[in-house]
Design a protein around this motif. Sequence first.
Motif, PDB file in Angstrom:
ATOM      1  N   VAL A  58       8.297 -12.522  -2.881  1.00 24.82           N
ATOM      2  CA  VAL A  58       9.779 -12.453  -3.016  1.00 24.82           C
ATOM      3  C   VAL A  58      10.766 -11.889  -1.944  1.00 24.82           C
ATOM      4  O   VAL A  58      11.666 -12.453  -1.788  1.00 24.82           O
ATOM      5  N   ASP A  59      10.272 -10.905  -1.195  1.00 23.27           N
ATOM      6  CA  ASP A  59      10.907 -10.415  -0.025  1.00 23.27           C
ATOM      7  C   ASP A  59      11.097 -11.328   1.221  1.00 23.27           C
ATOM      8  O   ASP A  59      11.740 -10.978   2.024  1.00 23.27           O
ATOM      9  N   HIS A  60      10.309 -12.254   1.202  1.00 19.74           N
ATOM     10  CA  HIS A  60      10.238 -13.504   2.044  1.00 19.74           C
ATOM     11  C   HIS A  60      10.887 -14.688   1.735  1.00 19.74           C
ATOM     12  O   HIS A  60      11.039 -15.707   2.582  1.00 19.74           O
ATOM     13  N   PHE A  61      11.524 -14.728   0.300  1.00 19.91           N
ATOM     14  CA  PHE A  61      11.866 -16.243  -0.127  1.00 19.91           C
ATOM     15  C   PHE A  61      13.114 -15.929  -0.872  1.00 19.91           C
ATOM     16  O   PHE A  61      13.530 -16.987  -1.335  1.00 19.91           O
ATOM     17  N   THR A 249       3.796 -12.336  10.441  1.00 20.27           N
ATOM     18  CA  THR A 249       4.170 -11.392   9.507  1.00 20.27           C
ATOM     19  C   THR A 249       2.910 -11.089   8.379  1.00 20.27           C
ATOM     20  O   THR A 249       2.097 -12.266   8.247  1.00 20.27           O
ATOM     21  N   ASP A 250       2.763 -10.074   7.509  1.00 25.75           N
ATOM     22  CA  ASP A 250       2.161 -10.006   6.613  1.00 25.75           C
ATOM     23  C   ASP A 250       0.525 -10.664   6.689  1.00 25.75           C
ATOM     24  O   ASP A 250       0.125 -11.456   6.015  1.00 25.75           O
ATOM     25  N   MET A 251      -0.168 -10.126   7.699  1.00 24.44           N
ATOM     26  CA  MET A 251      -1.599 -10.340   7.854  1.00 24.44           C
ATOM     27  C   MET A 251      -2.581  -9.287   7.805  1.00 24.44           C
ATOM     28  O   MET A 251      -2.308  -8.227   8.465  1.00 24.44           O
ATOM     29  N   TYR A 289      -3.294  -6.040   2.822  1.00 30.79           N
ATOM     30  CA  TYR A 289      -3.257  -7.321   3.726  1.00 30.79           C
ATOM     31  C   TYR A 289      -2.193  -6.995   4.816  1.00 30.79           C
ATOM     32  O   TYR A 289      -1.255  -8.078   4.950  1.00 30.79           O
ATOM     33  N   HIS A 290      -1.932  -5.884   5.283  1.00 27.37           N
ATOM     34  CA  HIS A 290      -0.854  -5.811   6.346  1.00 27.37           C
ATOM     35  C   HIS A 290      -1.303  -5.398   7.700  1.00 27.37           C
ATOM     36  O   HIS A 290      -2.536  -4.938   7.727  1.00 27.37           O
ATOM     37  N   LEU A 291      -0.416  -5.455   8.668  1.00 28.79           N
ATOM     38  CA  LEU A 291      -1.088  -4.960   9.954  1.00 28.79           C
ATOM     39  C   LEU A 291      -0.429  -3.415  10.050  1.00 28.79           C
ATOM     40  O   LEU A 291       0.554  -3.050   9.664  1.00 28.79           O
ATOM     41  N   PHE A 311       8.862  -5.096  12.643  1.00 27.40           N
ATOM     42  CA  PHE A 311       9.584  -5.242  11.428  1.00 27.40           C
ATOM     43  C   PHE A 311       8.604  -5.108  10.389  1.00 27.40           C
ATOM     44  O   PHE A 311       7.747  -5.120  10.484  1.00 27.40           O
ATOM     45  N   HIS A 312       9.356  -5.152   8.863  1.00 31.97           N
ATOM     46  CA  HIS A 312       8.393  -5.064   8.052  1.00 31.97           C
ATOM     47  C   HIS A 312       7.953  -3.604   7.701  1.00 31.97           C
ATOM     48  O   HIS A 312       6.896  -3.497   7.155  1.00 31.97           O
ATOM     49  N   PHE A 313       8.692  -2.498   8.196  1.00 36.42           N
ATOM     50  CA  PHE A 313       8.268  -1.100   8.086  1.00 36.42           C
ATOM     51  C   PHE A 313       8.171  -1.024   6.379  1.00 36.42           C
ATOM     52  O   PHE A 313       8.964  -1.157   5.624  1.00 36.42           O
TER      53      PHE A 313
HETATM   54 ZN   LIG Z   1       6.031  -9.118   3.026  1.00 41.90          ZN
END
Ligand SMILES: [Zn+2]
Length: 338
Positions: A58-61, A249-251, A289-291, A311-313
Amino acid sequence: MRPNFKSRLVNGPFGDPAVYLEFLRERRAFLFDLGDLRPLSNRELLKVSHVFVSHTHVDHFIGFDHLLRISLGRQKELVVFGPPGITDNVEGKLKGYTWNLVHNYVESLIITVIEVGATTIKTTRFRCHRRFEREELHSCSRKDNTLLEEPALRVQFTFVNHLIPILAFCFEEKYHINVKKNELERRNWPPGPWLAEFKKAIYENQSDDWIVVVRSPKPDDKILAKVPLGELRHELVTYTPGQKISYVTDMLFEPESAEKVIDMVSYSHLLYIEACFLDEDKNLAKEKYHLTAAQAGYIAGRAKVHKFILFHFSPKYQGREKELISEARESYEKHLQK
Ligand SMILES: [Zn+2]
């Protein structure tokens, strides 16, 4: 060098992911992810022609609705690229509304969705005046990792693992054409739209006898010269490497996908990369599943990018953003040397 593009994060590093990439001499823009888009003006949103969605959490779409709202009633096509499932997600969004009166619209929005599968590419169209009914256009096998190829630019992707396969992107200007100002002055040729035509002809690889028509600016619009392209393609311009802008992102950090990402984003002028967690929470990063910032810095350093923006803190680090930035910076410096 006068850049042809500029890009920025739509929100701050704690906000929803989205990068707005604007073409400076064309009326179009690209978006990478569709988090909250409200900080963008209507004018900026109306320029969007292509959207590259990493995945549909949802935060990406969530910004899809906002973009749809602004684009409705316009004669335009929005091309949306995304990972497996994107077509159903777009259809689901569109089915959430009632479209009984849209056939009366004079101008009609078209949304074309390009779904990137492991081995296939599927194209589906949703047209406003057809009440956004799903129209399957075609499905074919995927030859390579190129999503968009134009004479002057290319967008590529690689899959990364976010428990589901999702997309990381790389936007690349193939080369940059710089007009020699002194040559223009020497010939008394004013800059104007003819220059854009001239550059386009070079990017499109037109033959040497293609005629460049030099015109004075409007309202005069007089023809000042007609010269074969072959005479001008070296005398009037120089060539430098184009800009490369990447979005990751998101990996989950896994050696194999990290190598693929490093390969794709190598020597980017600008890399937007997530850094959800600090290294002290690397187990949490793995679970989600994040860096971590250190892993983001590792990728940026190994890829020898010129500049990176995090980004994405995670909201848990409110007030500690400097720690995330310095952890990534340290790791970047360390791996840049290797
Ligand atoms: Zn995300």
